[in-house]
Enzyme design. Structure first.
Site, PDB file in Angstrom:
ATOM      1  N   HIS A 129       0.876  -1.178   0.000  1.00  0.00           N
ATOM      2  CA  HIS A 129       0.000   0.000   0.000  1.00  0.00           C
ATOM      3  C   HIS A 129       0.914   1.228   0.000  1.00  0.00           C
ATOM      4  O   HIS A 129       2.006   1.189   0.575  1.00  0.00           O
ATOM      5  CB  HIS A 129      -0.847  -0.034   1.273  1.00  0.00           C
ATOM      6  CG  HIS A 129      -1.882   1.031   1.352  1.00  0.00           C
ATOM      7  ND1 HIS A 129      -1.604   2.319   1.730  1.00  0.00           N
ATOM      8  CD2 HIS A 129      -3.218   0.993   1.116  1.00  0.00           C
ATOM      9  CE1 HIS A 129      -2.724   3.031   1.723  1.00  0.00           C
ATOM     10  NE2 HIS A 129      -3.718   2.243   1.360  1.00  0.00           N
ATOM     11  N   ASP A 207       3.227  -3.547   8.137  1.00  0.00           N
ATOM     12  CA  ASP A 207       1.955  -2.846   8.009  1.00  0.00           C
ATOM     13  C   ASP A 207       0.844  -3.861   8.294  1.00  0.00           C
ATOM     14  O   ASP A 207       0.608  -4.776   7.502  1.00  0.00           O
ATOM     15  CB  ASP A 207       1.849  -2.286   6.584  1.00  0.00           C
ATOM     16  CG  ASP A 207       0.501  -1.633   6.319  1.00  0.00           C
ATOM     17  OD1 ASP A 207      -0.378  -1.696   7.192  1.00  0.00           O
ATOM     18  OD2 ASP A 207       0.347  -1.070   5.218  1.00  0.00           O
ATOM     19  N   GLN A 210      -4.367  -4.426   7.351  1.00  0.00           N
ATOM     20  CA  GLN A 210      -5.354  -5.409   6.871  1.00  0.00           C
ATOM     21  C   GLN A 210      -5.250  -6.731   7.629  1.00  0.00           C
ATOM     22  O   GLN A 210      -5.986  -7.670   7.311  1.00  0.00           O
ATOM     23  CB  GLN A 210      -5.157  -5.681   5.371  1.00  0.00           C
ATOM     24  CG  GLN A 210      -5.395  -4.484   4.489  1.00  0.00           C
ATOM     25  CD  GLN A 210      -6.858  -4.023   4.456  1.00  0.00           C
ATOM     26  OE1 GLN A 210      -7.761  -4.716   4.916  1.00  0.00           O
ATOM     27  NE2 GLN A 210      -7.073  -2.836   3.925  1.00  0.00           N
ATOM     28  N   LYS A 233     -10.478   0.155  10.749  1.00  0.00           N
ATOM     29  CA  LYS A 233     -10.671  -1.073   9.947  1.00  0.00           C
ATOM     30  C   LYS A 233     -11.054  -2.256  10.827  1.00  0.00           C
ATOM     31  O   LYS A 233     -11.296  -3.345  10.328  1.00  0.00           O
ATOM     32  CB  LYS A 233      -9.391  -1.407   9.177  1.00  0.00           C
ATOM     33  CG  LYS A 233      -9.062  -0.407   8.063  1.00  0.00           C
ATOM     34  CD  LYS A 233      -7.925  -0.929   7.234  1.00  0.00           C
ATOM     35  CE  LYS A 233      -7.240   0.148   6.412  1.00  0.00           C
ATOM     36  NZ  LYS A 233      -8.010   0.575   5.253  1.00  0.00           N
ATOM     37  N   CYS A 372      -4.720   2.445  -3.711  1.00  0.00           N
ATOM     38  CA  CYS A 372      -3.458   3.003  -3.188  1.00  0.00           C
ATOM     39  C   CYS A 372      -2.315   2.011  -3.384  1.00  0.00           C
ATOM     40  O   CYS A 372      -1.434   1.890  -2.509  1.00  0.00           O
ATOM     41  CB  CYS A 372      -3.586   3.404  -1.725  1.00  0.00           C
ATOM     42  SG  CYS A 372      -4.805   4.682  -1.456  1.00  0.00           S
TER      43      CYS A 372
HETATM   44  N1  C6P Z   1      -6.436   0.858   2.805  1.00  0.00           N
HETATM   45  C1  C6P Z   1      -8.240   0.358   1.300  1.00  0.00           C
HETATM   46  O1  C6P Z   1      -9.334   0.574   0.778  1.00  0.00           O
HETATM   47  P1  C6P Z   1      -5.093   4.453   6.902  1.00  0.00           P
HETATM   48  O2  C6P Z   1      -5.676   5.229   5.772  1.00  0.00           O
HETATM   49  O3  C6P Z   1      -3.836   5.055   7.428  1.00  0.00           O
HETATM   50  O4  C6P Z   1      -6.085   4.102   7.944  1.00  0.00           O
HETATM   51  O5  C6P Z   1      -4.685   3.037   6.278  1.00  0.00           O
HETATM   52  C2  C6P Z   1      -3.724   3.002   5.264  1.00  0.00           C
HETATM   53  C3  C6P Z   1      -3.479   1.616   4.826  1.00  0.00           C
HETATM   54  C4  C6P Z   1      -2.226   1.074   5.060  1.00  0.00           C
HETATM   55  N2  C6P Z   1      -1.937  -0.178   4.714  1.00  0.00           N
HETATM   56  C5  C6P Z   1      -2.854  -0.969   4.140  1.00  0.00           C
HETATM   57  C6  C6P Z   1      -2.479  -2.379   3.794  1.00  0.00           C
HETATM   58  C7  C6P Z   1      -4.124  -0.489   3.867  1.00  0.00           C
HETATM   59  O6  C6P Z   1      -5.017  -1.274   3.286  1.00  0.00           O
HETATM   60  C8  C6P Z   1      -4.442   0.846   4.206  1.00  0.00           C
HETATM   61  C9  C6P Z   1      -5.780   1.435   3.872  1.00  0.00           C
HETATM   62  C10 C6P Z   1      -7.751   1.274   2.382  1.00  0.00           C
HETATM   63  O7  C6P Z   1      -7.548  -0.597   0.961  1.00  0.00           O
HETATM   64  C11 C6P Z   1      -7.798   2.700   1.941  1.00  0.00           C
HETATM   65  S1  C6P Z   1      -6.702   3.040   0.618  1.00  0.00           S
END
Ligand code: C6P
Length: 414
Positions: A129, A207, A210, A233, A372
Site C-alpha cells: 500500500h 503494516d 489489513q 478497519k 493506493c
Molecule cells: N487501505 C483500502 O481501501 P489508513 O488510511 O492510514 O487508515 O490506512 C492506510 C493503509 C495502510 N496499509 C494498508 C495495507 C491499507 O489497506 C491501508 C488502507 C484502504 O484498501 C484505503 S486506501
C-alpha cells in the site's frame, strides 16, 4: 444421517449488532463488501464511546480531578488492551497515532532520517500500500539511501528468492512489508522476511492495517521491529491508529511531532523529551477514540480471531467459486490457502468505476480503483480493479447479490 459442518460464526447474529444494516440503500438492503477500506461499527463500540463522553470526559494526563483521572484511565486501559492484543512486551511500546499511515510515517521520519544515508538500502515490496511505500521512498531520497522494490510473482506473492540479488552487496537497513495485501488479499510470510532482514542487520516495519482486524497478531512471534494498524478497519472509530515499536528502538529515536505533553522539561535553550510512549504523543490524545478501540478489541475477541479468520476463509472460497462461474470475470491474487478475505477482479471491457456504480444501484458496495497500490496495478497490467472484501458481518447472500449485480453490469455494457 447427514453431517453439516458448523459455520465458523453466526454472521447473522453478529450483523444484528451493526445499526448501519438497519437501512436500505437505493431501496435495497445494504450489501457492504468494502470492509478493507473501513469496517462498520457495532453498537457495543458506539455505546462505549457515548458512555465515555457522557460520564468520563476530560483532557488526559493533565488534571488531578476525578473526571480527568477517569479519562486518563480510559486511555491507558486502551493502551494495555492493545499491548495484550499484539502480545507486546510492554504497554509503553504502544503509541497512539491517527492511523496506520501516520504510524509508518513516524518510523520513516523519526528513525529513517537519523539512521539512513548513502550506501544504505531500503526495501519495500511491489505489493505494498502507498502508506508503507511512499514514506520509505521519500525518506530514502532525503537521506541518499537506495530504495529498492521486492518483486512479485504472477499470482501476486512476494518473490523471496529475489531478496539476495535485490540488495546485492548493499547495506540493507529497512524492510517494509504488509502482513496482508489490501488489494489482493495475499498473506505475506513476514516471519521469513523478518529472519532474513535481521540476518542482514535491517529493521522490519510491518503494516498490519489489513491483518489486525482479521487474525491473531503476535509481534514477538512475527519478529518485526515496528507494526502499524488503523482502528477504523477493526470495528473501532476513525481517528485512531497504533504504532507498536520495540522499546529500545523507540527510546533511541528522536520525536516525530513536538509540542505539549511529549516533553520532560522546556527551557529557553533546550527541551528534553518525556518517557515512552509520551515522547511520541504530542498534543491532546484521541482518548474517546482509544476507549472505542478498546471496546472494538473486546468485541472482536469475544467473537474470536480464529472464528473470524475461518469465517472469512469460507466466504472467500465461496466468492472465488461463484466468480469462477462468470467467464467474463478475471480474478487476481494468490491461491485460497494464502489469501485473506479480499477478492480483486476485472469485468471484461467494463471500467471498475462503472462496475461499482451499477452495483451501488443494487445496494452492493465494493471498492473500485487502484487501492493506493499503483506499483501493484502496473505489475498486474491494469489501472484499477474491482475489490470485494469481507468481515465478521458478511453473509453469503451478499456475495450472491454481488454476482447477480455483475450479470446486470454485463447486460448493461454488452
Ligand atoms: N487501505 C483500502 O481501501 P489508513 O488510511 O492510514 O487508515 O490506512 C492506510 C493503509 C495502510 N496499509 C494498508 C495495507 C491499507 O489497506 C491501508 C488502507 C484502504 O484498501 C484505503 S486506501
Amino acid at each position: 444421517m447427514a453431517v453439516t459442518a458448523q459455520p465458523a460464526l453466526d454472521a447473522y447474529r453478529v450483523r444484528a449488532d451493526f445499526p448501519i444494516f438497519e437501512q436500505t440503500i437505493h431501496g435495497k438492503p445494504l450489501a457492504f463488501l468494502d470492509s478493507a477500506a473501513s469496517s462498520q461499527k457495532p453498537r457495543q463500540m458506539l455505546e462505549a464511546m457515548v458512555r465515555f463522553y457522557e460520564t468520563s470526559y476530560a483532557n488526559v494526563h493533565r488534571g488531578v480531578y476525578e473526571l480527568a483521572e477517569r479519562a486518563t484511565a480510559g486511555l491507558e486501559n486502551a493502551r494495555e488492551r492493545v499491548a495484550t492484543l499484539l502480545n507486546a512486551p510492554a504497554a509503553r511500546e504502544v503509541v497512539f497515532v491517527r492511523n496506520a499511515t501516520e504510524g509508518i510515517n513516524l518510523v520513516a521520519y523519526a528513525w529513517g532520517l537519523s539512521n539512513l544515508g548513502p550506501g544504505d538500502v531500503v526495501v519495500a515490496t511491489e505489493l505494498e500500500h502507498h502508506s508503507n511505500f511512499v514514506p520509505w521512498q521519500y525518506v530514502a531520497r532525503r537521506t541518499g539511501a537506495d530504495f529498492r522494490v521486492l518483486p512479485l510473482d504472477d499470482s501476486g506473492e512476494l518473490r523471496l528468492d529475489a531478496l539476495d540479488a535485490l540488495v546485492g552487496g548493499g547495506r540493507v537497513k529497512v524492510v517494509a512489508a504488509g502482513i496482508v495485501s489490501n488489494a489482493l488479499g495475499t498473506v505475506n510470510p513476514i516471519e521469513t522476511l523478518a529472519r532474513w532482514a535481521h540476518e542482514h542487520g535491517a529493521i522490519v516495519v510491518a503494516d498490519a492495517a489489513q491483518a489486525a482486524p482479521h487474525r491473531t497478531l503476535d509481534v514477538q512471534a512475527l519478529g518485526c521491529d515496528f507494526l502499524a494498524l488503523s482502528g477504523h478497519k477493526m470495528c473501532g472509530p476513525s481517528g485512531i491508529g497504533v504504532l507498536w515499536g520495540r522499546a529500545e528502538l523507540l527510546e533511541a529515536m528522536e520525536p516525530f511531532l513536538t509540542g505539549g505533553h511529549m516533553i520532560r522539561s522546556v527551557g529557553l535553550e533546550r527541551t528534553t523529551w518525556g518517557e515512552l510512549p509520551h515522547k511520541f504523543e504530542a498534543g491532546t490524545a484521541p482518548m474517546a477514540e482509544a476507549v472505542g478501540l478498546a471496546a472494538a478489541i473486546d468485541y472482536l475477541e469475544a467473537i474470536g480471531f480464529d472464528a473470524i479468520e475461518r469465517h472469512e476463509h469460507e466466504l472467500t472460497a465461496y466468492a472465488l467459486g461463484r466468480l469462477s462461474e462468470l467467464p467474463w470475470v478475471t480474478t487476481f491474487g494468490p491461491p485460497l490457502e494464502r489469501r485473506a478475505g479480499i477478492v480483486s477482479f476485472d469485468v471484461d471491457g467494463v471500467h471498475p468505476h462503472d462496475v461499482a456504480q451499477v452495483l451501488d444501484f443494487e445496494g452492493v458496495a465494493i471498492r473500485a480503483g487502484h487501492h493506493c497500490c499503483q506499483p501493484l496495478m502496473r505489475r498486474l497490467g491494469v489501472t484499477a480493479t474491482n475489490r470485494a472484501s469481507f468481515y465478521v458481518y458478511t453473509v453469503r447472500e451478499e456475495i450472491d447479490r454481488l454476482v447477480e449485480g455483475l450479470y446486470r453490469v454485463r447486460k448493461a455494457f454488452s
